[in-house]
Design a protein around this motif. Structure first.
Motif, PDB file in Angstrom:
ATOM      1  N   LYS A  22       0.821  -1.224   0.000  1.00 26.40           N
ATOM      2  CA  LYS A  22       0.000   0.000   0.000  1.00 26.40           C
ATOM      3  C   LYS A  22       0.847   1.263   0.000  1.00 26.40           C
ATOM      4  O   LYS A  22       0.421   2.317   0.472  1.00 26.40           O
ATOM      5  CB  LYS A  22      -0.997  -0.007   1.150  1.00 26.40           C
ATOM      6  CG  LYS A  22      -1.950  -1.180   1.084  1.00 26.40           C
ATOM      7  CD  LYS A  22      -3.162  -0.940   1.906  1.00 26.40           C
ATOM      8  CE  LYS A  22      -4.072  -2.151   1.731  1.00 26.40           C
ATOM      9  NZ  LYS A  22      -5.424  -1.859   1.925  1.00 26.40           N
ATOM     10  N   ASN A  27      -6.834   6.141  -3.914  1.00 28.42           N
ATOM     11  CA  ASN A  27      -8.064   6.821  -3.531  1.00 28.42           C
ATOM     12  C   ASN A  27      -7.800   8.215  -2.951  1.00 28.42           C
ATOM     13  O   ASN A  27      -8.678   8.800  -2.359  1.00 28.42           O
ATOM     14  CB  ASN A  27      -8.853   5.972  -2.538  1.00 28.42           C
ATOM     15  CG  ASN A  27      -8.086   5.717  -1.258  1.00 28.42           C
ATOM     16  OD1 ASN A  27      -6.908   6.024  -1.158  1.00 28.42           O
ATOM     17  ND2 ASN A  27      -8.755   5.135  -0.284  1.00 28.42           N
ATOM     18  N   ASN A  70     -15.365   2.427  -5.955  1.00 27.59           N
ATOM     19  CA  ASN A  70     -14.946   1.229  -6.686  1.00 27.59           C
ATOM     20  C   ASN A  70     -13.461   1.214  -7.017  1.00 27.59           C
ATOM     21  O   ASN A  70     -13.003   0.349  -7.746  1.00 27.59           O
ATOM     22  CB  ASN A  70     -15.765   1.077  -7.960  1.00 27.59           C
ATOM     23  CG  ASN A  70     -17.226   0.828  -7.644  1.00 27.59           C
ATOM     24  OD1 ASN A  70     -17.545   0.138  -6.686  1.00 27.59           O
ATOM     25  ND2 ASN A  70     -18.115   1.401  -8.431  1.00 27.59           N
ATOM     26  N   LYS A  72     -10.011   0.310  -6.071  1.00 26.37           N
ATOM     27  CA  LYS A  72      -9.279  -0.515  -5.113  1.00 26.37           C
ATOM     28  C   LYS A  72      -7.795  -0.585  -5.440  1.00 26.37           C
ATOM     29  O   LYS A  72      -6.964  -0.696  -4.560  1.00 26.37           O
ATOM     30  CB  LYS A  72      -9.847  -1.939  -5.095  1.00 26.37           C
ATOM     31  CG  LYS A  72     -11.342  -2.009  -4.888  1.00 26.37           C
ATOM     32  CD  LYS A  72     -11.749  -1.503  -3.528  1.00 26.37           C
ATOM     33  CE  LYS A  72     -13.242  -1.679  -3.336  1.00 26.37           C
ATOM     34  NZ  LYS A  72     -13.931  -0.572  -2.796  1.00 26.37           N
ATOM     35  N   ASP A  73      -7.461  -0.557  -6.733  1.00 20.17           N
ATOM     36  CA  ASP A  73      -6.080  -0.678  -7.181  1.00 20.17           C
ATOM     37  C   ASP A  73      -5.997  -0.162  -8.613  1.00 20.17           C
ATOM     38  O   ASP A  73      -6.990   0.310  -9.167  1.00 20.17           O
ATOM     39  CB  ASP A  73      -5.588  -2.127  -7.085  1.00 20.17           C
ATOM     40  CG  ASP A  73      -6.468  -3.093  -7.867  1.00 20.17           C
ATOM     41  OD1 ASP A  73      -7.181  -2.663  -8.805  1.00 20.17           O
ATOM     42  OD2 ASP A  73      -6.442  -4.286  -7.555  1.00 20.17           O
ATOM     43  N   SER A  76      -8.561  -1.600 -11.165  1.00 17.47           N
ATOM     44  CA  SER A  76      -9.933  -1.099 -11.106  1.00 17.47           C
ATOM     45  C   SER A  76     -10.059   0.267 -11.793  1.00 17.47           C
ATOM     46  O   SER A  76     -11.148   0.654 -12.185  1.00 17.47           O
ATOM     47  CB  SER A  76     -10.418  -1.026  -9.670  1.00 17.47           C
ATOM     48  OG  SER A  76      -9.665  -0.108  -8.916  1.00 17.47           O
TER      49      SER A  76
END
Length: 81
Positions: A22, A27, A70, A72-73, A76
């Motif tokens: 991470k 986001n 929506n 996430k990574d 997406s």
């Protein structure tokens, strides 16, 4: 692309961008005025730009209109809907 630009192996760049987990988040993509001004101040300090006026540079309307639920990574983000 980064490996080629930095003249480093893909494995090294992949490791650097993914460790620790991470390290890169998807986001928090709304540009922050204070961060952009900090970069502009550094660029001014090293004579890379003539002034640090970022008023026309940062337009966060697009980023604020995105719904992050929506995301996430990177996959997406790249999926065609």
């Amino acid at each position: 692309m980064a490996a080629r630009y930095w003249n480093q192996s893909k494995d090294l760049v992949r490791y650097a961008l993914t460790q620790p987990k991470k390290r890169i988040v998807f986001n928090q993509y709304i540009p922050k005025q204070e961060e952009m001004l900090y970069l502009a101040d550094l660029m001014l300090k090293y004579d890379l730009i003539e002034d640090n006026n970022i008023g026309a540079l940062v337009d966060d309307r697009f980023a604020k209109s995105v719904k992050p639920d929506n995301i996430k990574d990177i996959n997406s983000i790249l999926i065609n809907n």
